[in-house]
Motif scaffolding. Structure first.
Motif, PDB file in Angstrom:
ATOM      1  N   ILE A 176      -3.353  -1.331 -13.845  1.00  0.00           N
ATOM      2  CA  ILE A 176      -3.491  -0.663 -12.501  1.00  0.00           C
ATOM      3  C   ILE A 176      -3.615  -1.586 -11.387  1.00  0.00           C
ATOM      4  CG2 ILE A 176      -5.078   0.995 -11.203  1.00  0.00           C
ATOM      5  CD1 ILE A 176      -5.330   2.597 -13.657  1.00  0.00           C
ATOM      6  N   SER A 177      -4.565  -2.577 -11.709  1.00  0.00           N
ATOM      7  CA  SER A 177      -4.773  -3.814 -10.643  1.00  0.00           C
ATOM      8  C   SER A 177      -3.671  -4.384 -10.260  1.00  0.00           C
ATOM      9  CB  SER A 177      -5.828  -4.568 -11.324  1.00  0.00           C
ATOM     10  OG  SER A 177      -6.778  -3.804 -11.662  1.00  0.00           O
ATOM     11  N   VAL A 180      -1.342  -2.388  -8.056  1.00  0.00           N
ATOM     12  CA  VAL A 180      -1.697  -2.031  -6.700  1.00  0.00           C
ATOM     13  C   VAL A 180      -1.583  -3.500  -5.987  1.00  0.00           C
ATOM     14  CG1 VAL A 180      -3.698  -1.895  -5.173  1.00  0.00           C
ATOM     15  CG2 VAL A 180      -3.407  -0.145  -7.061  1.00  0.00           C
ATOM     16  N   SER A 299      -6.007  -3.545  -1.628  1.00  0.00           N
ATOM     17  CA  SER A 299      -5.644  -3.711  -2.922  1.00  0.00           C
ATOM     18  C   SER A 299      -7.103  -3.372  -3.661  1.00  0.00           C
ATOM     19  CB  SER A 299      -5.506  -5.249  -3.232  1.00  0.00           C
ATOM     20  OG  SER A 299      -6.441  -6.168  -2.750  1.00  0.00           O
ATOM     21  N   SER A 303      -7.115   0.060  -6.276  1.00  0.00           N
ATOM     22  CA  SER A 303      -7.155  -0.052  -7.578  1.00  0.00           C
ATOM     23  C   SER A 303      -8.226   0.454  -8.278  1.00  0.00           C
ATOM     24  CB  SER A 303      -7.149  -1.525  -8.054  1.00  0.00           C
ATOM     25  OG  SER A 303      -7.130  -1.894  -9.366  1.00  0.00           O
ATOM     26  N   GLN A 307      -8.706   3.885 -11.092  1.00  0.00           N
ATOM     27  CA  GLN A 307      -9.433   3.717 -12.159  1.00  0.00           C
ATOM     28  C   GLN A 307     -10.698   4.626 -12.465  1.00  0.00           C
ATOM     29  OE1 GLN A 307     -10.404  -0.598 -13.514  1.00  0.00           O
ATOM     30  NE2 GLN A 307      -9.028  -1.141 -11.732  1.00  0.00           N
TER      31      GLN A 307
END
Length: 503
Positions: A176-177, A180, A299, A303, A307
């Motif tokens: 996911i990080s 993004v 960002s 992210s 989560q």
């Protein structure tokens, strides 16, 4: 944390005299209440070993929605209710519209100012106008739709590949990080820069030091504090590194443009360079600072929210089923998620709102500074005080949200449909309000909604080993990070290629 307080103890003999000299500088007739204080370190001992937003919420329950703390030499006023937030960010917005002049903020802004750290004034007004009208307008956000969709499908492909390798749980957090970061990278500087990983690492280091306190922040009158502060030296090093990396990106962009490799306004850096070339109010330092601010705002918060949303859905199977049914119904017959469908996904939007209510990305928002003495809720706030709005505490206030305020229940926003996070409703302020409100909400929402819809559309999710609970602990940091990464079992619901899509 313990090393930090050990350093403070070493400073005690030299700081007592300065503390006494300054103790009555801001004499107040009716200061906000607060907890008992120790000499020199003030209220710091109340926060030892705790998450600051949680510790401040607990103190506010005893001392009131507007509270005065002393962090070393620094007076800190904390607003912990919707009414107090309204006073700070609306009634007295001009008085609290600037940023604190702490050593950390001043060092981070030593190269130049963007919008986030800039004091209230003409420079800030010009840069904010540029961000709202040019960089983050609805039209500009829509123009990056193709790159966002491509990055979302790359996320899907990465998850599909990881789930094929074994039946072991997949660590969803770094994927996911990456999604993004790449979506923001594509919009801000383009997706073909060199040293991508070093660039992102440098920006992340800048974010980490920006949300913390150093000894010189807490004891600005002490030269010894500056000399002993490892954090202060780290901030200096991070600033130099960020300048070097951003200069490399800018030069690479200019070289590509000169060679005809970039179209006009293809990304936000092109827009900034075009304005600079046309004689606009941007020097190269400001361009670097704006890039930093766009990454910082776009960002980490997006992210982290995605989560938390996945973690909350896994703990609430009924909400997960409803969200998946909505996405799959709206996209029946489609092979991937298109942004055209996002307005139809009402429940997914409620999931994101409820996640932001419970897990504000910056629980204490970004600090403000009181520019002139004023009265808030009947109390005197001293000039020069740092002012924090505890958005995390406000989002969980039982007076507003009822006895189930700590529970994840997206349906509550169906019952309170008018409550939103765009600055008019002070019981829900994850992005702030007033003049210093985050201008990039539309971009962040597009990224979050697309990612969450893609995860729900393409995969069925289970907890590892049939576990009945997921660790929801927060990391000890100023940002609302999860302490544990999200590890889940992902089973593909829709056939998808492991080859990332192209825009």
């Amino acid at each position: 944390m313990y090393l930090f307080f050990a350093a403070i103890l070493l400073l005690l003999p030299l700081l007592v005299r300065a503390r006494k000299a300054r103790s009555r500088k801001h004499g107040l007739t009716n200061p906000p209440p607060g907890p008992w204080q120790l000499p020199v370190i003030g209220s710091l001992h109340h926060l030892v070993g705790a998450l600051p937003h949680r510790a401040m919420r607990d103190l506010a329950l005893r001392h009131g929605p507007l509270m005065l703390l002393r962090m070393g030499e620094l007076p800190v006023v904390v607003a912990s209710s919707a009414e107090a937030a309204r006073e700070v960010m609306k009634t007295h917005d001009v008085a609290f519209a600037t940023r604190p002049g702490t050593h950390t903020f001043a060092t981070l802004a030593s190269d130049s100012l963007g919008i986030v750290l800039a004091p209230h004034g003409e420079h800030w007004r010009q840069v904010r106008k540029l961000c709202v009208n040019e960089l983050l307008s609805a039209r500009r956000v829509r123009s990056f739709r193709g790159s966002r969709e491509a990055e979302a499908y790359s996320l899907v492909a990465s998850l599909a590949s990881a789930s094929l390798v074994s039946e072991a749980p997949v660590n969803v957090s770094p994927l996911i990080s990456t999604f993004v970061a790449d979506a923001v990278m594509s919009a801000v500087v383009g997706d073909r820069i060199g040293n991508r990983d070093a660039f992102l690492e440098g920006l992340n280091e800048g974010l980490q030091v920006a949300v913390g306190f150093s000894l010189p922040d807490l004891f600005p009158s002490s030269r010894l504090a500056r000399a002993l502060s490892g954090t202060a030296r780290r901030v200096d090093a991070v600033v130099r590194k960020m300048v070097r990396l951003m200069d490399g990106v800018i030069e690479e962009k200019r070289a590509r443009s000169a060679a005809g490799g970039d179209g006009d306004d293809q990304d936000l850096l092109n827009v900034l360079l075009r304005i600079h070339a046309d004689g606009g109010p941007l020097d190269m330092g400001t361009i670097r600072a704006v890039i930093r601010d766009l990454f910082g705002a776009g960002s980490e918060s997006s992210s982290t929210t995605i989560q938390w949303a996945m973690a909350e859905l896994m703990r609430n199977p009924a909400a997960l089923r409803r969200a998946q049914a909505e996405v799959r119904g709206a996209l029946a017959g489609q092979s991937r998620v298109s942004e055209d469908a996002l307005p139809e996904l009402r429940y997914v939007q409620l999931v994101i709102k409820e996640t932001l209510r419970l897990h504000a990305p910056l629980p204490l928002l970004l600090p403000r500074e009181c520019r002139e003495p004023c009265r808030v809720l009947g109390y005197d706030v001293p000039q020069g005080a740092m002012v924090l709005v505890n958005a995390w505490a406000i989002g969980r206030d039982t007076a507003t949200w009822g006895p189930d305020a700590e529970e994840f229940r997206p349906e509550r926003f169906e019952e309170a449909a008018a409550v939103d996070f765009r600055g008019a409703d002070f019981e829900f302020v994850p992005f702030g309000a007033g003049r210093r409100m985050c201008p990039g909400i539309s971009f962040g929402l597009a990224v979050m909604e697309l990612a969450l819809a893609s995860l729900l559309f393409h995969f069925d999710w289970e907890l590892p080993g049939g576990a009945g609970e997921l660790d929801m602990a927060e990391a000890l940091a100023s940002r609302d990070h999860r302490k544990q990464e999200v590890r889940l079992v992902a089973a593909r619901h829709r056939a998808c290629s492991c080859r990332p899509a192209t825009s």
